[in-house]
Design an enzyme around this catalytic site. Structure first.
Site, mmCIF file in Angstrom:
data_model
loop_
_atom_site.group_PDB
_atom_site.id
_atom_site.type_symbol
_atom_site.label_atom_id
_atom_site.label_comp_id
_atom_site.label_asym_id
_atom_site.label_seq_id
_atom_site.Cartn_x
_atom_site.Cartn_y
_atom_site.Cartn_z
ATOM 1 N N GLY A 244 -8.519 -11.004 1.550
ATOM 2 C CA GLY A 244 -8.834 -10.742 2.959
ATOM 3 C C GLY A 244 -9.712 -9.512 3.095
ATOM 4 N N PRO A 622 5.007 -0.202 -9.450
ATOM 5 C CA PRO A 622 3.829 0.413 -10.091
ATOM 6 C C PRO A 622 2.848 -0.609 -10.654
ATOM 7 C CG PRO A 622 5.862 1.483 -10.806
ATOM 8 C CD PRO A 622 6.278 0.277 -10.013
ATOM 9 N N VAL A 693 -1.457 2.291 -0.453
ATOM 10 C CA VAL A 693 -2.237 2.698 -1.620
ATOM 11 C C VAL A 693 -3.457 1.786 -1.828
ATOM 12 C CG1 VAL A 693 -1.006 1.347 -3.379
ATOM 13 C CG2 VAL A 693 -1.931 3.590 -3.976
ATOM 14 N N GLU A 695 -5.895 0.865 -0.017
ATOM 15 C CA GLU A 695 -7.202 1.301 0.468
ATOM 16 C C GLU A 695 -7.581 2.664 -0.097
ATOM 17 O OE1 GLU A 695 -7.126 0.739 4.735
ATOM 18 O OE2 GLU A 695 -7.508 -1.397 4.431
#
Lengths: 735, 316, 212
Positions: A244, A622, A693, A695
């Site tokens: 997206g 992570p 995180v 972006e």
């Protein structure tokens, strides 16, 4: 549940499941081709017909006439939808231009018709038979020539277009060391791999849309508004989204036209936008022209920081908010930012991964590199020197967490920054000029209200339902991890169902708010479920412990499923937020380090190494978070080196509207990437203590590449992408 | 895509006979460019003649020590052929610099020669393009033309030929063998195979309608160091901004052909005499009469610099 | 009212006006009497091929790409349509042992062939080693390019084993090796906009190592 005081210890802190680098639970489906994407849902509605979109051949003007006769008579054609026969249509709150144009045309490839036929081949062929006469209007397509007429845009999301603190002009003029430069970032395409696609089916006056969409509730509302029907009559289902990056935040022509086509053809209709349409029909990240002025003392203290940005959009659109990060990233007493918006008749500009910060940092972080060079300072040291732990505009307002300096320091250490030659164009490796670059990464954290429903059955399986979407972000997995942690289960005892508007409304996927917000919603629902379970088992909800599939309290223990022995237990709640984000500035931080090699003869640029160090609150998974960051680094590499929608300023469209012409990075462009997450929790963001995180990872990457190219060659390029033609004239003479 | 009828043929004679029955038909083999263009209705044949299974898929030695490459030899197979790798390294290098592994597995030798330009205006049927629609004008002139031709172009068309393979073949003095609808065979040097755009950019080769490429022959190996340097913005899976294919002998003499600069692979034999004097002299000759736009003027220094790099690499 | 610099426009083309280039207008004016041809069913052709070991006999509109035959007719939707023009690799399948873009080939041209799609490599319960490695290394995000990446990766290891050279093969006459650089170059026909490249290469190296 209302989150209005910083989180204390809660079941998530056990970190038995959350925080582990678990494989994605949707992995087996995605890697075997069995995850169903929108266009593939043969099973959801019988007798699906195919729709093919006709796009406008002009950028601006009017349709003088349309002749559908030949197309209507073509084999297999069932219906043709145009603005003339579609009935009255509204426009969604999140759309700038109409999704079905005509007679007025607002931009190139704006949809002006849908041809529905028995087969894809027939629909495509008949679409080419729709005859249209246009009256071409005069359009404005050149941002650089529109700066004078650009206006101050209205505040967006409560943020004013301009900001000013202290006396910028005076401080800048008086600063012994100055940078004053203009930077250019081009229009970018999301270019996600799955084209926008929808299948629509009507049952009476109720519409179901199987689609590919990031924000289900927004899009239900906009479908209803566009079609003029009650929201209750619209159901969206979007369990898998093939990428997206902001391009699927809103309904697009595929959704509206599938619905209209299905109504006209009286049977289910599926529509995918052809790849060529994705560049001019759907939104893009708008180009910017930015001016940055930095004034510093001889010791490197920034005293004046000014950032102006110009961008364009269709009438009614908004600016690319490229100055936002400059209000928060560095200290400095005298500050100004300003945004100006020009009316352009290019396709609609809108959000793309890290809107604002991505292009803003492409400019700002080159400017900081330029300042470091003028000061004769190391660019890492300059950034560290100008760190601020408070909002520079409101010094009483602290950052909730800010470990930018640590990111920079750890990164410098791991990357071998000390080996960098401060003087550019000094390092040769055969025919290659080699250089290193650094940039800070910054992106605000946003929380959004988010609801979820959790069901416990007698076998002890918990099912989570929320209209949240997984656009590749790992949502399925982190939601499962959250529910498993809360209910004391193994991951395989949790089922996650997403993307259906029949489920409770989530924050959706955008603005890197999805992970923290949606899991916080699941947290809230699980708190309720825990209470219901405890009550059902006759235990004290306050001290009931959930672990290993069991509930324990007051010396008693019961299997979790026992609570549902005589019927499923269902709990639902929504996480809502108080004022903590006003009390604290919540942001995410990082440092990007890049090494490039530039062919001294040809100017070809190849990235050799990339490292990101991120401080973004608790990292819920992570492995998935690392993927978000490396993916963003890859997109940043594209922005640095190749991505540019080429504007034809005569005809008003993006010329390179396919994946051969709009180049995005391929495997060969990307080296092994390293990502380090600082061990951090942020209790002000939610009980999850997490932040976004996905972006953050793109923010600053392109500038780090640009700075590395400068370090390698001594050539400073301020207009992206940095292609070899911009270097050639200044590379070393050939022998 | 317009409807078409389809037949599969087993021999070249059957192929040309099929064309005689259905003028306006197109031969299809790999299909990697033709289908692309048919989807956009840039090509609209009413009949397709599938020649992909003709037994023209061999690479054989010729009587004079050269190589005959069947028209249907796939790009992957040609690049992998041990004789090509050993004696015609330039050809192997050019092939693997092009497209992707998937495309090279389908694309044929003949089809590669006949692929059409990647000019984005040619690909957009809403835009004027003299190549696609004679007389409609050229949108690339005055538009986005960073990737366009600097030599051999005309006021009607500034498109480039996108093939890498053809650049190597041009440097290797390849000859195209064909058979026409009447069954007549002819041999066309690649040097005269492509037509300059002039006022008729829609006519791209000297092939007559229905004339079928059967093979490409290469003369006997010329030795030397073979280098193909393709310059592009991304590291792979992209068309060339420019490319330099060179065969350099120990004494500094050699051959050079360029890709991405004109309507055909660009070779100027006279300029090759300048090679021992260095890249500038040779590039000046290669690009004599070049006409650039503000967007593609960089190609001139790029050719020179790339050639300099190639010559340096050849010197070792 | 159009100025001389402007254009005569039709759905089929924007035609440069002016004296230099005389346009042939092919658009059909609205409202004019157009003789609509009686609908003729599109030509079809028969084809038989095997997909994942199962024989199929289809009669298809000749225009049907192998990709659409798989996705729309055989309902094997694991193979993805990303661009439909050979520019992304999402549609990669293995035909007679070779990876190809199934979007740029007609289904009817595959008579007698044996096609392997992502569904034929493995299932969620019984994954192929490459599928498993992609999960372990998180070599995907949105999942849309993933089947193509995996089919390509499987075929790439075979290509290296067969000695097919690549753009980065240093010595054309030597046998190519499984290196990160070789894999990156050979996988470049499969675009991943989510940017999972670094992990994808780790996954392939993992499988190649296990194989060796």
């Amino acid at each position: 549940m209302k989150f209005d005081t910083p989180a204390t210890t809660n079941p998530i802190d056990q970190l038995k499941v959350v925080g582990k680098p678990t494989n994605r639970i949707d992995g087996p489906l995605k890697t075997t081709g069995t995850a169903p994407y929108a266009y593939e849902r043969h099973d959801v509605a019988a007798n699906q017909a195919y729709g093919y979109v006709v796009g406008s051949a002009i950028a601006k003007g009017r349709i003088a006439s349309m002749n559908l006769k030949v197309a209507e008579a073509a084999p297999g054609v069932l219906a043709i939808v145009t603005a003339a026969n579609a009935g009255k249509l509204g426009k969604g709150d999140f759309n700038t231009a109409k999704l079905l144009g005509g007679p007025a045309v607002d931009h190139y490839h704006q949809a002006i018709a849908l041809v529905v036929a028995e087969s894809f081949e027939q629909a495509r062929a008949a679409a080419a038979l729709v005859r249209v006469e246009y009256e071409r209007g005069k359009g404005n397509f050149d941002l650089a020539k529109s700066l004078d007429g650009a206006i101050k845009p209205a505040p967006s999301f409560g943020t004013e277009a301009d900001s000013a603190v202290g006396n910028f002009a005076g401080a800048f003029a008086g600063a012994p060391v100055q940078v004053d430069a203009r930077y250019f970032t081009p229009d970018h395409a999301h270019a996600m791999m799955e084209p926008h696609a929808s299948i629509a089916a009507w049952e009476g006056d109720k519409l179901t849309l199987w689609t590919s969409n990031q924000m289900i509730a927004w899009s239900v509302g906009d479908m209803a508004k566009t079609l003029g029907i009650p929201k209750e009559n619209v159901r969206l289902d979007s369990p898998y989204v093939g990428g997206g990056f902001g391009g699927k935040l809103f309904i697009r022509a595929d959704a509206v036209l599938a619905a209209l086509g299905a109504k006209a053809a009286k049977r289910p209709v599926k529509v995918a936008l052809p790849r060529a349409f994705m560049f001019n029909n759907t939104p893009h990240r708008p180009a910017t022209i930015q001016r940055i002025r930095l004034g510093a003392t001889a010791e490197g203290k920034i005293t004046a920081i000014g950032h102006e940005s110009w961008s364009g959009d269709l009438p009614g659109g908004g600016p690319e908010t490229a100055v936002g990060q400059t209000r928060l990233l560095y200290a400095g007493e005298n500050r100004m930012t300003a945004m100006r918006l020009a009316v352009l008749d290019l396709p609609e500009g809108n959000a793309m991964r890290a809107p604002g910060e991505a292009p803003g940092l492409m400019a700002l972080e080159i400017a900081v590199d330029e300042l470091a060079e003028k000061l004769g300072m190391d660019p890492v040291a300059l950034r560290i020197l100008n760190d601020t732990q408070v909002d520079p505009e409101k010094p009483k307002r602290r950052f909730s967490q800010r470990q930018l300096n640590k990111c920079l320091q750890i990164g410098a250490d791991k990357f071998g920054w000390a080996k960098r030659s401060a003087k550019p164009a000094q390092v040769r490796d055969g025919r290659w000029l080699v250089g290193m670059g650094v940039a800070a990464a910054f992106r605000n954290n946003i929380n959004g209200p988010s609801a979820a429903r959790v069901r416990l059955d007698k076998s002890g399986v918990v099912t989570v339902e929320t209209d949240m979407t997984d656009i590749g972000t790992g949502t399925y997995t982190i939601i499962a991890q959250t529910a498993a942690e809360m209910m004391g289960l193994q991951l395989d005892k949790v089922v996650v169902k997403l993307g259906d508007s029949a489920f409770p409304v989530s924050a959706g996927s955008g603005g890197q708010w999805g992970a923290n917000s949606s899991t916080a919603g699941v947290f809230a629902a699980c708190v309720k479920l825990r209470e219901a379970v405890a009550q059902k088992l006759g235990m004290n909800p306050a001290d009931a412990a959930f672990a290993d599939g069991k509930v324990r309290s007051g010396g008693r223990s019961a299997a979790l499923g026992e609570a549902a022995a005589d019927g499923e237990i269902v709990a639902e709640d929504k996480m809502e937020y108080g004022d903590l984000e006003k009390a604290y500035q919540q942001s995410t931080f990082g440092a990007h380090y890049v090494e490039v090699a530039v062919d001294a003869m040809t100017g070809e640029i190849r990235i050799r190494r990339m490292l990101a160090v991120c401080a973004a609150g608790r990292i819920l998974n992570p492995k998935a978070a690392r993927s978000q960051v490396i993916g963003a680094m890859t997109m940043g590499a594209g922005a640095a080196l190749m991505e540019e929608l080429a504007v034809d300023k005569r005809f008003g469209f993006f010329v390179n509207h396919d994946l051969a012409g709009y180049e995005v990075p391929v495997h060969a462009d990307i080296p092994h990437q390293e990502v380090i997450f600082l061990d951090e929790t942020d209790p002000t963001t939610s009980p999850m203590k997490a932040k976004g995180v996905g972006e953050l990872g793109i923010c600053g990457v392109a500038a780090a590449v640009a700075n590395a190219v400068y370090n390698a060659t001594g050539v400073r390029v301020r207009n992206y992408p940095i292609t070899l033609d911009k270097l050639l004239g200044q590379l070393p003479d050939i022998a | 895509m317009k409807s078409f009828t389809y037949e599969r043929v087993a021999t070249p004679a059957a192929a040309t006979a099929a064309f005689a029955r259905a003028p306006g038909a197109r031969f299809i083999a790999g299909g990697t460019n033709l289908l692309d263009l048919m989807k956009l209705e840039i090509e609209t044949p009413a009949h397709l003649i599938d020649v992909s299974r003709l037994s023209l898929d061999k690479i054989e030695k010729t009587g004079d020590g050269g190589l005959r490459i069947g028209a249907m030899v796939r790009n992957t197979d040609l690049a992998s052929d041990a004789r090509v790798r050993k004696d015609y390294g330039l050809l192997s290098r050019a092939l693997v610099a092009g497209a992707s592994g998937q495309l090279r597995n389908k694309a044929t030798t003949a089809g590669n020669l006949l692929q059409r330009t990647r000019c984005p205006y040619f690909y957009d049927t809403n835009q004027p393009c003299n190549k696609r629609r004679p007389g409609s004008g050229c949108a690339a002139i005055g538009g986005f033309n960073r990737i366009h031709a600097v030599v051999g172009a005309s006021e009607a068309c500034i498109a480039t030929h996108p093939s890498d393979m053809a650049v190597a073949m041009r440097a290797l003095d390849a000859v195209v063998e064909t058979v026409d609808a009447a069954g007549k065979a002819r041999a066309i040097p690649l040097a005269t195979f492509y037509r300059a755009p002039g006022t008729t950019p829609h006519l791209e080769t000297v092939l007559a309608p229905g004339e079928l490429i059967t093979a490409v022959t290469l003369p006997k190996p010329v030795g030397g160091t073979h280098i193909y340097h393709k310059v592009r913005d991304r590291a792979s899976y992209a068309f060339a901004l420019i490319s330099v294919g060179a065969i350099v002998q120990k004494d500094g003499s050699g051959r050079v052909a360029l890709g991405g600069v004109g309507y055909q692979p660009w070779r100027v034999e006279a300029a090759e005499a300048e090679l021992p004097r260095g890249a500038k002299a040779a590039a000046d000759g290669l690009l004599a009469g070049a006409k650039t736009t503000h967007e593609n003027a960089y190609k001139l220094p790029l050719v020179e610099r790339t050639l300099a790099g190639v010559l340096a690499e050849a010197r070792g | 009212m159009q100025t001389p610099e402007e254009f005569e426009v039709s759905r089929r083309g924007v035609i440069v006006g002016g004296a230099a280039s005389v346009a042939t207008a092919t658009f059909v004016p609205a409202g004019s009497a157009v003789a609509a041809p009686a609908p003729v069913p599109p030509p079809t052709a028969k084809v038989t091929f095997e997909v994942n070991g199962t024989p199929h006999a289809l009669e298809l509109d000749t225009r049907t790409s192998l990709l659409d035959a798989l996705r729309e007719h055989l309902k094997l939707t694991g193979t993805k349509k990303g661009c439909d023009h050979g520019q992304c690799g999402a549609c990669t399948v293995i035909a007679d042992g070779r990876r190809i873009n199934s979007c740029l080939t007609l289904a009817v041209m595959h008579e007698g062939e044996s096609i392997t799609t992502i569904e034929g490599l493995g299932t969620p319960d019984k994954m192929h080693a490459m599928q498993d490695a992609f999960v372990v290394h998180d070599g995907y995000q949105c999942g849309y390019c993933t089947p193509g990446q995996i089919c390509s990766a499987v075929a790439v290891l075979d290509e290296i084993a067969a000695g097919v050279p690549s753009h980065v093969t240093a010595d054309l006459t030597a046998k190519p090796e499984v290196t990160h650089t070789e894999l990156r170059e050979r996988m470049s026909g499969n675009i991943c906009r989510c940017g999972a490249y670094s992990n994808i290469i780790d996954a392939i190296v993992d499988v190649a190592g296990a194989k060796a």
